[in-house]
Design a protein around this motif. Structure first.
Motif, PDB file in Angstrom:
ATOM      1  N   PRO A  86       0.574  -1.671  -0.269  1.00  0.00           N
ATOM      2  CA  PRO A  86       0.447   0.219   0.262  1.00  0.00           C
ATOM      3  C   PRO A  86       0.973   1.252   0.635  1.00  0.00           C
ATOM      4  O   PRO A  86       0.601   2.456  -0.161  1.00  0.00           O
ATOM      5  CB  PRO A  86      -1.401   0.093   0.993  1.00  0.00           C
ATOM      6  CG  PRO A  86      -1.018  -1.217   1.806  1.00  0.00           C
ATOM      7  CD  PRO A  86      -0.016  -2.054   1.355  1.00  0.00           C
ATOM      8  N   ASP A  91       2.115   1.639  -3.537  1.00  0.00           N
ATOM      9  CA  ASP A  91       0.815   1.859  -4.471  1.00  0.00           C
ATOM     10  C   ASP A  91       0.240   3.372  -3.954  1.00  0.00           C
ATOM     11  O   ASP A  91      -0.432   3.350  -5.094  1.00  0.00           O
ATOM     12  CB  ASP A  91      -0.524   1.107  -4.368  1.00  0.00           C
ATOM     13  CG  ASP A  91       0.156  -0.605  -4.740  1.00  0.00           C
ATOM     14  OD1 ASP A  91       1.686  -0.680  -5.540  1.00  0.00           O
ATOM     15  OD2 ASP A  91       0.082  -1.534  -4.667  1.00  0.00           O
ATOM     16  N   ASP A 146      -1.845   3.735  -1.362  1.00  0.00           N
ATOM     17  CA  ASP A 146      -3.456   3.176  -1.017  1.00  0.00           C
ATOM     18  C   ASP A 146      -3.412   3.827   0.248  1.00  0.00           C
ATOM     19  O   ASP A 146      -3.660   2.642   0.987  1.00  0.00           O
ATOM     20  CB  ASP A 146      -3.936   1.581  -1.667  1.00  0.00           C
ATOM     21  CG  ASP A 146      -4.471   1.518  -1.662  1.00  0.00           C
ATOM     22  OD1 ASP A 146      -5.366   1.831  -0.933  1.00  0.00           O
ATOM     23  OD2 ASP A 146      -4.757  -0.048  -2.345  1.00  0.00           O
TER      24      ASP A 146
END
Length: 176
Positions: free
Chosen positions: A117, A120, A122
């Motif tokens: 995460p 990314d 995210d």
């Protein structure tokens, strides 16, 4: 032989210095006051681990042998500090191995949970995982501010020159 000893001592000093930087940041009072991180040893472990991962990722993302080596030194120093802390807490020599194995599994689990995460960007997934692990909450929204902090820190560290990261990492401001 003396050269190898001196090289080993220099390696230890780099890891110790980097570890001190993450400990100072993870002890920032606003994590506990503004973001609601419980002031307990397990929550501090979570914050140390998050900061160790952020800095290790930055060092290794440099893409150089030196960056990879310094990232490994930081990781090794962190694991050694965990062992030392257990001993300071009174865990006996016989039990240290079992406790370290359990901490190692937790450490690996957190690094695995947070790294992708973070890479990314995210925020939703990172918030969910930070809420569960750091704040002991099933409500992902509880981890949103900490996820924002982590992602902002990652971006600021990535933009910072390598030599500056080694002495004064550009952590994000801790705010709710």
């Amino acid at each position: 032989m003396l050269q190898n000893l001196l090289k080993s001592l220099r390696r230890e000093r780099v890891g110790d210095g980097l570890y001190d930087l993450i400990v100072r940041q993870a002890r920032e009072p606003r994590f506990y006051t503004a973001l609601g991180v419980p002031d307990r040893i397990d929550a501090r472990f979570e914050l140390y681990t998050l900061h160790m991962l952020l800095l290790t990722m930055r060092l290794k993302d440099e893409g150089t042998e030196q960056g990879g080596d310094f990232g490994q030194q930081l990781f090794d120093t962190y694991v050694s500090a965990l062992d030392h802390t257990l001993r300071e807490l009174g865990v006996g020599d016989i039990s240290v191995g079992k406790k370290m194995r359990k901490l190692g599994e937790s450490l690996y689990g957190r690094m695995t949970a947070y790294e992708q995460p973070l890479r990314d960007g995210d925020a939703a997934l990172l918030a969910e995982r930070l809420a569960r692990n750091v704040l002991e909450s099933e409500a992902a929204d509880d981890g949103a501010a900490l996820a924002t902090y982590a992602l902002t820190s990652r971006a600021q560290l990535a933009a910072q020159p390598f030599n500056e990261v080694m002495t004064s990492p550009a952590w994000a401001e801790v705010k709710a």
